[in-house]
Motif scaffolding. Structure first.
Motif, PDB file in Angstrom:
ATOM      1  N   TYR B  94     -21.339-111.420 -26.651  1.00  0.00           N
ATOM      2  CA  TYR B  94     -20.014-112.251 -27.079  1.00  0.00           C
ATOM      3  C   TYR B  94     -20.160-112.874 -28.402  1.00  0.00           C
ATOM      4  O   TYR B  94     -21.058-113.550 -28.756  1.00  0.00           O
ATOM      5  CB  TYR B  94     -19.986-113.297 -25.895  1.00  0.00           C
ATOM      6  N   GLY B  98     -13.718-111.565 -28.679  1.00  0.00           N
ATOM      7  CA  GLY B  98     -13.177-110.850 -27.404  1.00  0.00           C
ATOM      8  C   GLY B  98     -14.031-109.648 -26.950  1.00  0.00           C
ATOM      9  O   GLY B  98     -14.606-109.108 -27.931  1.00  0.00           O
ATOM     10  N   GLU B 117     -15.286-109.052 -15.311  1.00  0.00           N
ATOM     11  CA  GLU B 117     -14.285-109.494 -16.030  1.00  0.00           C
ATOM     12  C   GLU B 117     -13.806-110.840 -15.527  1.00  0.00           C
ATOM     13  O   GLU B 117     -13.402-111.837 -16.354  1.00  0.00           O
ATOM     14  CB  GLU B 117     -13.142-108.514 -16.143  1.00  0.00           C
ATOM     15  N   LYS B 121     -14.022-114.377 -17.372  1.00  0.00           N
ATOM     16  CA  LYS B 121     -12.777-115.084 -17.854  1.00  0.00           C
ATOM     17  C   LYS B 121     -12.798-116.449 -17.385  1.00  0.00           C
ATOM     18  O   LYS B 121     -12.396-117.512 -17.948  1.00  0.00           O
ATOM     19  CB  LYS B 121     -11.267-114.396 -17.488  1.00  0.00           C
ATOM     20  N   PHE B 126     -12.864-114.160 -23.556  1.00  0.00           N
ATOM     21  CA  PHE B 126     -11.579-113.534 -23.759  1.00  0.00           C
ATOM     22  C   PHE B 126     -12.283-112.082 -23.325  1.00  0.00           C
ATOM     23  O   PHE B 126     -12.893-111.258 -24.230  1.00  0.00           O
ATOM     24  CB  PHE B 126     -10.905-113.376 -25.125  1.00  0.00           C
ATOM     25  N   SER B 128     -10.951-108.131 -21.756  1.00  0.00           N
ATOM     26  CA  SER B 128      -9.773-107.172 -21.216  1.00  0.00           C
ATOM     27  C   SER B 128     -10.175-105.731 -20.921  1.00  0.00           C
ATOM     28  O   SER B 128     -11.741-105.688 -21.269  1.00  0.00           O
ATOM     29  CB  SER B 128      -8.490-107.247 -22.276  1.00  0.00           C
ATOM     30  N   SER B 169      -7.458-106.398 -32.998  1.00  0.00           N
ATOM     31  CA  SER B 169      -7.689-107.472 -32.161  1.00  0.00           C
ATOM     32  C   SER B 169      -7.586-106.903 -30.739  1.00  0.00           C
ATOM     33  O   SER B 169      -7.456-105.739 -30.501  1.00  0.00           O
ATOM     34  CB  SER B 169      -6.300-108.443 -32.106  1.00  0.00           C
ATOM     35  N   ASN B 171      -5.978-107.251 -28.119  1.00  0.00           N
ATOM     36  CA  ASN B 171      -4.700-107.095 -27.683  1.00  0.00           C
ATOM     37  C   ASN B 171      -4.149-105.751 -28.270  1.00  0.00           C
ATOM     38  O   ASN B 171      -3.845-104.720 -27.563  1.00  0.00           O
ATOM     39  CB  ASN B 171      -3.735-108.198 -27.934  1.00  0.00           C
TER      40      ASN B 171
END
Lengths: 330, 330
Positions: B94, B98, B117, B121, B126, B128, B169, B171
């Protein structure tokens, strides 16, 4: 072992079409022949040509690239190309700096490549050759070393290829090859023979629980059939036999190549590498370079070979580490 | 198919030891676990993690490198790693930017990765994920698409890996993954099943002259057993079925991946590539990118898969072409 082919008579053409389509950014194929060349042959260096029968992929087409070969001439499955095609390749790639042929030590390969060299010289071209004879398997009848040219050939492609790109002359490359080749030793083991059914006859069979040490890359017999053992036991046999090929003083630093023979999963090569590493550690052999994967295969043989190269000069290591875009060198 | 192993209980450890010894210039292995990481995790980009069972080599350890994955978490043969190990990998790598998990769509893989995950979280990290479901084999009973995550996963590693290195990013990478994955379709065929004897049970058998379309990468059954055919006929079946997964308008330019499943010789993949090329030419599909070799295997399965990716945006192609030192991406 089933075969994914079309007709056995067109394998060379279809294979070379598929390979050169895949890598058409860097390779040119002279359709109808076994000649594959680098897209652009440099003008200021000696040209390096190798080849042999198909069935050893990625050898030798996979070693065409920057700092490796300029050209590969491929014959039918396990059959060297005709001298006339090799001559054609020499002429096609000739740039005035001379051409070095890298030949695997098999009677038929020698006949084709040396005849081509003879014909090219008669035309006034500068051509020379080196013969790779890294296999140290023993003929069981005569106790003579077989000296076939096998997986260690790719170390010769890589080291001479990088040296050629540095601008060494044909004579210098020939001398380097002569120094290098005696330091490369390979030994193979098969768990199942190649099965090119309907293409070439099988030279041996193995039972469900048998393996064969010292086999060749065209399905030639080895020196001893044994009950299948663990990866560690197989590593012990190969490392011990290879070690005996060298003077103890030369075994200080080495490059190693673990080569899958065609149908051996990488999972198993990885496990075998771990066993080899432990044995070389015990022997205090400093492994300064290592490669693992399918480099010079024997069609769909289930098995592997182990190659040692004792590094005599630091520049050999530099040449091994010089980057290349040859697709077989991963 | 014989197995070159030591004891079946230590395969993961011995394999990861062998792989990370071979590539110790770029990989670190956390001994005793299935966690392999890039030697230096960049601080200014999203971390990409994938993984699953061993037996798919070079996946996924072979995709750790510049412009690809940062970490792979490997379980036992054909078994995903425990959620606790995945969580450990997320924490270990990490960097505050993210973490994206790339998960192959299998029930057990989802359970492990999504639990990890969830736990990460809960610790405020972060995280995904994207789920790769490129297999378009059909369940013969229900006619439902199987949507397993198979060889197309390596296209996701490559494209998201290069995009992550560009600074996108978490996202953005998630969105890119969601656009990309529906355009990746894979179909496989086996000529002989994986035979991890004594490790996991075989789920199907094939007679000497049989092949099986639509098989999975853990030895799962396919959709139809047929008499073994020529490379060309097999190419017709796979290309036709894959084509049907797309709107005609989307089939203008494509990337293709011909993936050996573990014991298929490159010679045969080359012949098959030639047949695929001819079929795609007839369909006027412009192949702008191609790869051929063993990318995501099914232990020692004799067979292959064909993957299509229709290129929607030019930058996908740029990402595919971005260089990497990941050893599996050759």
């Amino acid at each position: 072992m089933k075969q994914l082919i079309n007709s056995s008579g067109h394998m060379r053409q279809q294979l070379l079409a598929g390979l050169t389509y895949t890598y058409n950014d860097r390779l040119d194929w002279q359709v109808g022949t076994g000649i594959v060349t680098k897209k652009k042959i440099a003008e200021n260096k000696v040209v390096l040509i190798s080849g042999g029968g198909c069935g050893h992929e990625p050898a030798h087409v996979g070693y065409i690239g920057e700092n490796m070969l300029d050209c590969a001439v491929m014959g039918a499955i396990f059959e060297p190309p005709a001298a006339s095609e090799i001559l054609q390749a020499i002429e096609k790639t000739y740039n005035g700096q001379g051409t070095l042929l890298i030949i695997k030590n098999f009677e038929k390969d020698l006949a084709s490549f040396l005849e081509a060299e003879h014909l090219a010289k008669a035309k006034g071209l500068f051509v020379s050759h080196v013969i790779v004879d890294d296999d140290c398997s023993i003929e069981s009848g005569t106790f003579e070393k077989r000296r076939r040219g096998v997986a260690g050939t790719v170390f010769v492609h890589k080291i001479l290829g990088a040296a050629a790109a540095q601008g060494h002359s044909l004579n210098e490359l020939h001398t380097l090859g002569e120094q290098l080749i005696p330091r490369i030793k390979t030994l193979g083991v098969a768990f199942s023979p190649a099965s090119p059914i309907g293409i070439i006859p099988q030279q041996y069979q193995l039972a469900e629980d048998e393996m064969y040490f010292g086999i060749g890359i065209h399905g030639e017999p080895g020196y001893r059939i044994e009950t299948m053992r663990s990866s560690e036991r197989i590593a012990i046999e190969l490392v011990n036999k290879l070690k005996q090929q060298y003077e103890k003083a030369d075994l200080t630093q080495a490059a190693i190549l673990i080569n899958g023979l065609g149908s051996t999963p990488l999972l198993e090569l990885g496990i075998f590498m771990n066993d080899v590493q432990q044995l070389l550690d015990i022997e205090d052999i400093n492994v300064v370079y290592k490669r693992m994967g399918n480099f010079l295969t024997a069609y769909n043989t289930n098995g592997l070979s182990l190659t040692l190269l004792t590094i005599k000069e630091e520049k050999w290591l530099t040449y091994l580490n010089t980057p290349t875009d040859a697709f077989g060198w991963k």
